[in-house]
Design a protein around this motif. Sequence first.
Motif, PDB file in Angstrom:
ATOM      1  N   ALA A 367       0.822  -1.218   0.000  1.00 46.64           N
ATOM      2  CA  ALA A 367       0.000   0.000   0.000  1.00 46.64           C
ATOM      3  C   ALA A 367       0.854   1.266   0.000  1.00 46.64           C
ATOM      4  O   ALA A 367       0.352   2.354  -0.294  1.00 46.64           O
ATOM      5  CB  ALA A 367      -0.937   0.008   1.207  1.00 46.64           C
ATOM      6  N   SER A 368       2.147   1.134   0.311  1.00 46.94           N
ATOM      7  CA  SER A 368       3.018   2.311   0.287  1.00 46.94           C
ATOM      8  C   SER A 368       3.179   2.866  -1.125  1.00 46.94           C
ATOM      9  O   SER A 368       3.646   3.995  -1.298  1.00 46.94           O
ATOM     10  CB  SER A 368       4.394   1.957   0.856  1.00 46.94           C
ATOM     11  N   LEU A 369       2.785   2.080  -2.134  1.00 50.94           N
ATOM     12  CA  LEU A 369       2.830   2.547  -3.517  1.00 50.94           C
ATOM     13  C   LEU A 369       1.580   3.352  -3.886  1.00 50.94           C
ATOM     14  O   LEU A 369       1.481   3.887  -4.989  1.00 50.94           O
ATOM     15  CB  LEU A 369       2.984   1.358  -4.469  1.00 50.94           C
ATOM     16  N   GLU A 400      13.767   8.748   3.447  1.00 55.16           N
ATOM     17  CA  GLU A 400      13.890   9.594   2.263  1.00 55.16           C
ATOM     18  C   GLU A 400      12.812   9.248   1.246  1.00 55.16           C
ATOM     19  O   GLU A 400      12.168  10.130   0.666  1.00 55.16           O
ATOM     20  CB  GLU A 400      15.273   9.450   1.631  1.00 55.16           C
ATOM     21  N   ALA A 401      12.603   7.939   1.040  1.00 52.95           N
ATOM     22  CA  ALA A 401      11.582   7.507   0.080  1.00 52.95           C
ATOM     23  C   ALA A 401      10.197   7.978   0.512  1.00 52.95           C
ATOM     24  O   ALA A 401       9.421   8.491  -0.299  1.00 52.95           O
ATOM     25  CB  ALA A 401      11.611   5.990  -0.057  1.00 52.95           C
ATOM     26  N   PHE A 402       9.899   7.812   1.808  1.00 50.60           N
ATOM     27  CA  PHE A 402       8.571   8.213   2.261  1.00 50.60           C
ATOM     28  C   PHE A 402       8.395   9.724   2.207  1.00 50.60           C
ATOM     29  O   PHE A 402       7.318  10.220   1.855  1.00 50.60           O
ATOM     30  CB  PHE A 402       8.290   7.712   3.674  1.00 50.60           C
ATOM     31  N   SER A 403       9.422  10.475   2.554  1.00 50.79           N
ATOM     32  CA  SER A 403       9.300  11.935   2.515  1.00 50.79           C
ATOM     33  C   SER A 403       9.015  12.406   1.093  1.00 50.79           C
ATOM     34  O   SER A 403       8.233  13.332   0.886  1.00 50.79           O
ATOM     35  CB  SER A 403      10.567  12.596   3.062  1.00 50.79           C
ATOM     36  N   LYS A 410      12.663  18.502  -0.868  1.00 47.98           N
ATOM     37  CA  LYS A 410      14.085  18.279  -0.646  1.00 47.98           C
ATOM     38  C   LYS A 410      14.296  17.389   0.574  1.00 47.98           C
ATOM     39  O   LYS A 410      13.460  17.332   1.472  1.00 47.98           O
ATOM     40  CB  LYS A 410      14.819  19.612  -0.460  1.00 47.98           C
ATOM     41  N   TYR A 411      15.454  16.726   0.573  1.00 48.32           N
ATOM     42  CA  TYR A 411      15.828  15.848   1.687  1.00 48.32           C
ATOM     43  C   TYR A 411      17.259  16.180   2.093  1.00 48.32           C
ATOM     44  O   TYR A 411      18.154  16.264   1.242  1.00 48.32           O
ATOM     45  CB  TYR A 411      15.739  14.391   1.272  1.00 48.32           C
ATOM     46  N   TYR A 412      17.468  16.396   3.381  1.00 47.24           N
ATOM     47  CA  TYR A 412      18.799  16.690   3.893  1.00 47.24           C
ATOM     48  C   TYR A 412      19.184  15.614   4.910  1.00 47.24           C
ATOM     49  O   TYR A 412      18.552  15.489   5.959  1.00 47.24           O
ATOM     50  CB  TYR A 412      18.833  18.065   4.557  1.00 47.24           C
ATOM     51  N   GLY A 413      20.215  14.860   4.588  1.00 50.62           N
ATOM     52  CA  GLY A 413      20.688  13.802   5.464  1.00 50.62           C
ATOM     53  C   GLY A 413      22.146  13.986   5.836  1.00 50.62           C
ATOM     54  O   GLY A 413      22.704  15.086   5.768  1.00 50.62           O
TER      55      GLY A 413
END
Length: 669
Positions: A367-369, A400-403, A410-413
Motif C-alpha cells: 500500500a506504500s505505492l 527519504e523515500a517516504f518523505s 528536498k531531503y537533507y541527510g
Amino acid sequence: MSYHRKNLPHTIKASYTSCIFAFVFNILLAYIAYALCRVIFILENYQLYKEGWEQLSIGNIFKGGLLFDTSAILYTNALYALIMLAPLHLKERRIWQSFARGLFIIVNSIAVVMNLTDAVYFTYTGRRSTTSVFSEFSHEGNILSIIGTELINHWYLVIAGIIIIFALYRFALKVDELRFYSHGKTNKSSYYITQIVALVFFIPLCIAGMRGGFTTAVRPITISNANQYVNHPSEAAMVLNTPFSFIRTVGKDVFHNPNYFTQEIADKLYSPIHNATADSTAQTKVTKQKNVVVLIVESFGREYIGKYNEHLDDGKYKGYAPFIDELLEQSLTFDYTFANGRKSIDGMPSILSSIPNFVEPFFLTPASLNDVSGLADRLGECGYASAFFHGAQNGSMGFEAFSRTTGYQKYYGRNEFNDDKRFRGDKDFDGTWAIWDEPFMQFYALKMSEMKEPFITSIFTASSHSPYNIPEEYSKKFPEEGTNPIHKCIRYTDMSLRRFFETAKKQPWYKNTIFVLTSDHTNITDHKEYGTDLGVFCAPILFFDPSGEMPRGRIHSIAQQIDIMPTILNYLGYNKSYVAFGIDLLNTPADKTWAVNYNNGIYQYVKGDYIIQFDGTDIKAAYNYKTDWMMTRNLTSEASLQDTFKHMTQELKAIIQSYMQRMENNALR
C-alpha cells in the motif's frame, strides 16, 4: 552378502523404528529449545511485565506457548519430517542421516537465534518481529555495526544461544547406517507398512499442529490468538515465538476489508474526509501563510517530561527534559496524548500523513505505492517550499523515500550535513546511527533560513536511541542516572532542542512559524504507569506559536499523532478536501476526541472515559482509563456501560473498515 541369522531380529527391529524414534526424540529437543528461549525472553523483558506479574498465569503462558511452538516447529521442520518418515529404505544410510541431522540442527539453531534476538528487539517494538523487519532495515548500511554493538551489550544472550545450539548438536540423534536384510516377503512388507502407517499417522497431526487444532471449525491460529492466554495485549509476546510470527506474515495480505457495514452506514459512523464541502473549483490556498516546523524526537516518551507527570513520585518527579518543560508553558497541549505506533516507521505516516499503524507499518507494505497525501503535499499546493531532515545516512529507514512520497521537495541527510563547510562533517557522526542531535539541529535551523517562505519542514532526531551514547564532551554533564540508560540521552537531546530554539529565535522566519513537537514512539520505562497497554503509547504532542496567535494551555481532552495534520491544515485555513484519519483538535469538543492504536493483534480505541480492546470480531476488554489507568478491572460485563461500549465498537469498526478500504483501493488522498 553374508550375515548371522541370530542378528537378524535386532537388525530388522531397528529398521522398523529407529528413524521414527530419532525423529520424535529430536522434535522433543526442539520443544525444549523453544521453551528455554521463552524463559530467556521473559527474564530479559521482566521489567516490562513485573507490574502485572501477579495477575499472570505462567501455566497459561506456557500452555499457549506450546500451541504456537508446535505450529512453528512443525512448519520449520516439515522437510526434516519428510526425510525421516518417508517410506524409503534409503533414509537409513549414513549420508542420508547425516544430511537429516544437519538440517535439523541448522533449522532449529536459526529459530533459537531469532527468538533470542527478539528478546532484545522487543524492548523497542513491543511485539514479536515479523517479515516486515527485513524491509525496515533494508537501507541500513551500518547494520553489521549495530548488530555487533548489541551482541557486545547482550553477551549473556550470546552465551545462552551458544549453549542451546551446542545442546542441539550434542544430543540430536541420527540413525547409524543399517542395511536392510530381506528375510522373506513378510518382513520386507512389515517394514514398509510400519513406515507408511507412521507417516499417515503423522500427517493429520502435523496439519492440526500447524493450524492450532483438529476440527474443521478451527481457523489457522494467528498472532492475535496469543491474547487468549494473557490479560493484556502487551503480554502476548511471551506466548508467541518469532519463527511463528514470521511464518504467519510471509506473503500475507496485510490489509483486508472486513465489510462490517454498508458504505452508507460506515460513512455516517466515521469518515476521514475533511472539508468535504469545499469548492473543488476554487484555487488551492491557505488563509494563514505561516511556516510549519515538525520536530519528531526519537523515543521521547511522555514519561521523560516532568510537566506531564507532576503526580509521579509523590509530586517530586522532575523528569529529564527541563527545556521541554519550559516550552510546554508556552504551548498548546492535551491531557492524554498518544502515538499511533511503536516504531519509528509507524510515526512518520501518522505524524506527517495522518495514517495510523494497523497490522503492519504502512510503508513496508504494498500500500506504500498508493497515492499518499500529507502536510508537505497539501501545503506544497499552496506554494510552500518543503524539506525533510534526518541525520542518518541518506536512505536510512526508508525515510527519504517516504518523505518524497508524501510531498517533501528536498531531503537533507548525513551527506548534505557533511558537505556543509560550517560544520565538522563526520566528526559529528555518533558511530552507529546518525549525526549527533546538537550539530544536526543547528544545521537544520540555518538551512531553513535559506528557504523561501512560507515553508514546511520536518526533522527526525536520532541521538536518544540505543546504544544510548552521547558525545564524549557531555559525558560528565549528563551522567548515567538510575538504571535507565536513555535518561542521559534525553537530557542531551533536550539540550540540543534548547540550542535549536536559541538559534531559531535569531532567524527572520521564527515568529511566523508554528512548531509541532512529538516523538516517534516511546521507549524503556521506569514507572509502571507507562508500561500498560495504553501507557506504552504515551507520546508528547504540543503546538508552539511564538507569535501567540494559536491558543496556548492544556486542554482536558485526547490527542494523537494522526490529529497533527488536520489540526495544522484547518488552522492555516486550507480550502480543499483531503483524507486524514485524525481530527482537528482545535475545533472538536473534548468529549468527541479519541485515539486508536494496534497492539499485538488487538485494536485499542480510547474515547471519553473508556478504552476498549477489540480483536476484529469481539471486545476482549474495556476499562475506565481515567480511574483505572493500570487497567485492572475489565468492565465488559457492566450492564450500565453496554450501550457506551457498543457505540464505541461501531465507531472503531467504521475506522478500521475505512482504513482497509482505502488501502485496498488506493484512496488515501
